[in-house]
Enzyme design. Structure first.
Site, PDB file in Angstrom:
ATOM      1  N   GLU A 202       0.834  -1.216   0.000  1.00 53.92           N
ATOM      2  CA  GLU A 202       0.000   0.000   0.000  1.00 53.92           C
ATOM      3  C   GLU A 202       0.865   1.260   0.000  1.00 53.92           C
ATOM      4  OE1 GLU A 202      -3.639   0.451   2.529  1.00 53.92           O
ATOM      5  OE2 GLU A 202      -2.506   2.106   3.396  1.00 53.92           O
TER       6      GLU A 202
ATOM      7  N   HIS B 237      -8.308   2.894  -3.894  1.00 53.43           N
ATOM      8  CA  HIS B 237      -9.243   2.998  -2.768  1.00 53.43           C
ATOM      9  C   HIS B 237     -10.279   4.081  -3.088  1.00 53.43           C
ATOM     10  CE1 HIS B 237      -6.542   1.175   0.615  1.00 53.43           C
ATOM     11  NE2 HIS B 237      -6.365   0.573  -0.535  1.00 53.43           N
TER      12      HIS B 237
ATOM     13  N   ARG C 102     -16.005   2.803   3.616  1.00 56.57           N
ATOM     14  CA  ARG C 102     -16.887   3.850   4.116  1.00 56.57           C
ATOM     15  C   ARG C 102     -16.105   5.127   4.360  1.00 56.57           C
ATOM     16  NH1 ARG C 102     -19.046   4.007  10.220  1.00 56.57           N
ATOM     17  NH2 ARG C 102     -16.896   4.730  10.429  1.00 56.57           N
ATOM     18  N   GLY C 103     -14.929   5.010   4.986  1.00 50.96           N
ATOM     19  CA  GLY C 103     -14.177   6.188   5.431  1.00 50.96           C
ATOM     20  C   GLY C 103     -14.608   6.530   6.849  1.00 50.96           C
TER      21      GLY C 103
ATOM     22  N   ALA D 144     -19.873   0.976   3.837  1.00 45.01           N
ATOM     23  CA  ALA D 144     -19.134   0.549   2.641  1.00 45.01           C
ATOM     24  C   ALA D 144     -19.992  -0.352   1.748  1.00 45.01           C
ATOM     25  CB  ALA D 144     -17.853  -0.170   3.060  1.00 45.01           C
TER      26      ALA D 144
ATOM     27  N   TYR E  29     -11.487  -6.020  10.258  1.00 46.63           N
ATOM     28  CA  TYR E  29     -10.825  -5.604  11.509  1.00 46.63           C
ATOM     29  C   TYR E  29     -10.716  -6.778  12.482  1.00 46.63           C
ATOM     30  CZ  TYR E  29     -11.977  -1.266   9.259  1.00 46.63           C
ATOM     31  OH  TYR E  29     -12.062  -0.261   8.315  1.00 46.63           O
TER      32      TYR E  29
ATOM     33  N   HIS F  34     -13.988  -3.305  14.482  1.00 45.65           N
ATOM     34  CA  HIS F  34     -14.008  -1.896  14.074  1.00 45.65           C
ATOM     35  C   HIS F  34     -14.440  -1.059  15.283  1.00 45.65           C
ATOM     36  CE1 HIS F  34     -15.474   1.854  12.290  1.00 45.65           C
ATOM     37  NE2 HIS F  34     -14.516   1.629  11.415  1.00 45.65           N
TER      38      HIS F  34
ATOM     39  N   LYS G  98     -21.381  -7.154   3.593  1.00 46.52           N
ATOM     40  CA  LYS G  98     -20.500  -6.475   2.614  1.00 46.52           C
ATOM     41  C   LYS G  98     -19.995  -7.486   1.581  1.00 46.52           C
ATOM     42  CE  LYS G  98     -16.639  -4.435   4.324  1.00 46.52           C
ATOM     43  NZ  LYS G  98     -15.896  -3.365   5.000  1.00 46.52           N
TER      44      LYS G  98
ATOM     45  N   GLN H 102      -7.050  -4.538   8.826  1.00 46.42           N
ATOM     46  CA  GLN H 102      -6.372  -3.484   9.577  1.00 46.42           C
ATOM     47  C   GLN H 102      -5.053  -4.070  10.092  1.00 46.42           C
ATOM     48  OE1 GLN H 102      -5.559  -0.578  10.242  1.00 46.42           O
ATOM     49  NE2 GLN H 102      -7.398   0.241  11.199  1.00 46.42           N
TER      50      GLN H 102
HETATM   51  P1  FAD Z   1     -17.857  -0.350   6.979  1.00 43.78           P
HETATM   52  O1  FAD Z   1     -17.578  -1.675   6.375  1.00 43.78           O
HETATM   53  O2  FAD Z   1     -19.021   0.406   6.487  1.00 43.78           O
HETATM   54  O3  FAD Z   1     -17.955  -0.551   8.560  1.00 43.78           O
HETATM   55  C1  FAD Z   1     -17.954   0.563   9.425  1.00 43.78           C
HETATM   56  C2  FAD Z   1     -18.720   0.236  10.701  1.00 43.78           C
HETATM   57  O4  FAD Z   1     -20.118   0.154  10.409  1.00 43.78           O
HETATM   58  C3  FAD Z   1     -18.344  -1.100  11.325  1.00 43.78           C
HETATM   59  O5  FAD Z   1     -18.375  -0.962  12.710  1.00 43.78           O
HETATM   60  C4  FAD Z   1     -19.440  -2.035  10.836  1.00 43.78           C
HETATM   61  O6  FAD Z   1     -19.638  -3.146  11.697  1.00 43.78           O
HETATM   62  C5  FAD Z   1     -20.634  -1.087  10.838  1.00 43.78           C
HETATM   63  N1  FAD Z   1     -21.703  -1.468   9.909  1.00 43.78           N
HETATM   64  C6  FAD Z   1     -21.576  -1.878   8.627  1.00 43.78           C
HETATM   65  N2  FAD Z   1     -22.778  -2.100   8.081  1.00 43.78           N
HETATM   66  C7  FAD Z   1     -23.708  -1.809   9.034  1.00 43.78           C
HETATM   67  C8  FAD Z   1     -25.132  -1.824   9.093  1.00 43.78           C
HETATM   68  N3  FAD Z   1     -25.874  -2.201   8.044  1.00 43.78           N
HETATM   69  N4  FAD Z   1     -25.737  -1.455  10.252  1.00 43.78           N
HETATM   70  C9  FAD Z   1     -25.007  -1.069  11.329  1.00 43.78           C
HETATM   71  N5  FAD Z   1     -23.649  -1.038  11.331  1.00 43.78           N
HETATM   72  C10 FAD Z   1     -23.010  -1.404  10.201  1.00 43.78           C
HETATM   73  N6  FAD Z   1      -9.830   5.283   5.090  1.00 43.78           N
HETATM   74  C11 FAD Z   1      -9.743   6.270   4.163  1.00 43.78           C
HETATM   75  O7  FAD Z   1     -10.248   7.387   4.387  1.00 43.78           O
HETATM   76  N7  FAD Z   1      -9.087   6.061   2.972  1.00 43.78           N
HETATM   77  C12 FAD Z   1      -8.502   4.875   2.653  1.00 43.78           C
HETATM   78  O8  FAD Z   1      -7.909   4.722   1.583  1.00 43.78           O
HETATM   79  C13 FAD Z   1      -8.580   3.809   3.627  1.00 43.78           C
HETATM   80  N8  FAD Z   1      -8.049   2.581   3.366  1.00 43.78           N
HETATM   81  C14 FAD Z   1      -8.203   1.574   4.279  1.00 43.78           C
HETATM   82  C15 FAD Z   1      -7.712   0.288   3.969  1.00 43.78           C
HETATM   83  C16 FAD Z   1      -7.834  -0.748   4.884  1.00 43.78           C
HETATM   84  C17 FAD Z   1      -7.306  -2.111   4.535  1.00 43.78           C
HETATM   85  C18 FAD Z   1      -8.466  -0.518   6.141  1.00 43.78           C
HETATM   86  C19 FAD Z   1      -8.573  -1.632   7.142  1.00 43.78           C
HETATM   87  C20 FAD Z   1      -8.975   0.732   6.448  1.00 43.78           C
HETATM   88  C21 FAD Z   1      -8.863   1.797   5.535  1.00 43.78           C
HETATM   89  N9  FAD Z   1      -9.399   3.055   5.796  1.00 43.78           N
HETATM   90  C22 FAD Z   1      -9.273   4.072   4.855  1.00 43.78           C
HETATM   91  C23 FAD Z   1     -10.070   3.340   7.078  1.00 43.78           C
HETATM   92  C24 FAD Z   1     -11.606   3.111   6.980  1.00 43.78           C
HETATM   93  O9  FAD Z   1     -12.172   4.033   6.084  1.00 43.78           O
HETATM   94  C25 FAD Z   1     -12.191   3.309   8.379  1.00 43.78           C
HETATM   95  O10 FAD Z   1     -11.760   2.292   9.243  1.00 43.78           O
HETATM   96  C26 FAD Z   1     -13.710   3.483   8.465  1.00 43.78           C
HETATM   97  O11 FAD Z   1     -14.052   3.916   9.779  1.00 43.78           O
HETATM   98  C27 FAD Z   1     -14.523   2.229   8.181  1.00 43.78           C
HETATM   99  O12 FAD Z   1     -14.510   1.922   6.863  1.00 43.78           O
HETATM  100  P2  FAD Z   1     -15.096   0.483   6.344  1.00 43.78           P
HETATM  101  O13 FAD Z   1     -15.050   0.527   4.880  1.00 43.78           O
HETATM  102  O14 FAD Z   1     -14.424  -0.608   7.061  1.00 43.78           O
HETATM  103  O15 FAD Z   1     -16.608   0.644   6.869  1.00 43.78           O
END
Ligand code: FAD
Length: 290
Positions: A17, A77, A107-108, A127, A147, A151, A167, A178
């Protein structure tokens, strides 16, 4: 090349990355660092999007350059939270036009000013919403984040894994974790997600900690557990930059060897845009990756 081509191969691979520059003036030096990393010929390179206060402006430019000039498949990303549908749709079209076939759907982090707001009317809440749009708009290989230590927004791991399954069911073909510093946390997590019916490949994310200042920031961002073995190493070498770098590279190498020995086929390295660190780790593993 789609990342899905790697699935099921016996060969051990490493992907890396990088992140785009935070300011325009840093563009050339960051581009150069990413090119040095591309010369190591990783299986693919991911380019973050606005993570950790960075910008999203150069993600595609860097990803396109790595793919076109160095032949390294790129994973762009993309984050969606607090973005309008229109912005995200435009960005997906730009990814397609750039010839990028792999997208990490994220999601971010929720901006601090919106954390306590009612977000039910937002175009993208999770996401999974973005995965669905990517699926509908193009023939992408879609990845997602996971995670092993839960998370931070989740109350418990069971719910976190249930949402992860949603997802994956929406079209996520692989997951990247993570960072973590204790491999047992990963093995435990893998056991639980397989039990929950998540069968897609999981690429463990390894962050080599090579200087003492990086530690606080990395841990604050990830909330990762730090084993005593790692703490001792920082206590001993934290004040000596060269020794800390060597020790951090050795620790990450050791984690990766253990992962490969336990059946993992691709490890994702968080390079922090440091070609010399990525190079040293790949050298340490040269016979293993052969
Ligand atoms: P999600 O998969 O949407 O999950 C977020 C939270 O919501 C989790 O707690 C999940 O359990 C919960 N959730 C999901 N669906 C539901 C639902 N239907 N109802 C209730 N709760 C739900 N950030 C950046 O800004 N840019 C990047 O390029 C970036 N790259 C990353 C790469 C990796 C490998 C990792 C691990 C993280 C990265 N991040 C990045 C950080 C990431 O954006 C954050 O951790 C963010 O807070 C969560 O994103 P996610 O896509 O995991 O979210």
């Amino acid at each position: 090349m789609k990342i899905s081509k790697l699935f099921g191969q016996e060969k051990l691979t490493m992907s890396i990355e990088v992140f785009p520059p935070k300011t325009d003036t840093l563009f050339e030096s960051v581009k150069e660092a990413t090119e040095e990393i591309a010369k190591l010929k990783p299986a693919f390179m991911s380019v973050t999007y606005g993570a950790g206060g960075g910008t999203s402006k150069y993600t595609l430019e860097i990803a396109k350059n790595l793919q076109k000039t160095y032949g390294v498949p790129a994973l762009a990303h993309l984050t969606c939270v607090s973005s309008s549908k229109e912005t995200v749709v435009r960005q997906i079209a730009a990814i397609k036009k750039a010839g990028i076939e792999n997208v990490m759907a994220l999601r971010g982090d929720i901006p601090a000013e919106h954390v306590h707001e009612d977000r039910s009317h937002w175009d993208y809440r999770y996401a999974t919403d973005l995965v669905r749009d990517l699926k509908a708009m193009g023939d992408f290989c879609i990845g997602g984040a996971c995670y092993p230590e839960i998370h931070p927004d989740s109350d418990n791991q069971k719910n976190d894994i249930l949402h992860l399954k949603e997802k994956v069911d929406a079209g996520c073909e692989f997951l990247t974790t993570q960072m973590f510093f204790d491999n047992h946390l990963l093995y435990n997590f893998l056991y639980k997600i397989r039990e929950a019916g998540i069968t897609v490949p999981v690429f463990p994310g390894i962050m080599p900690i090579t200087n003492a200042n990086q530690i606080d920031r990395a841990l604050k961002l990830s909330g990762s557990y730090v084993p005593q073995r790692f703490k001792s190493l920082v206590d001993k070498f934290g004040g000596d930059p060269a020794a800390m770098k060597q020790a951090g590279i050795a620790y990450a190498t050791d984690q990766i060897i253990d992962l490969y020995a336990n059946g993992i086929r691709n490890v994702h390295l968080y390079s922090m845009n440091k070609p010399e660190v990525a190079q040293k780790i790949m050298e340490n593993l040269s016979d293993i990756l052969k």
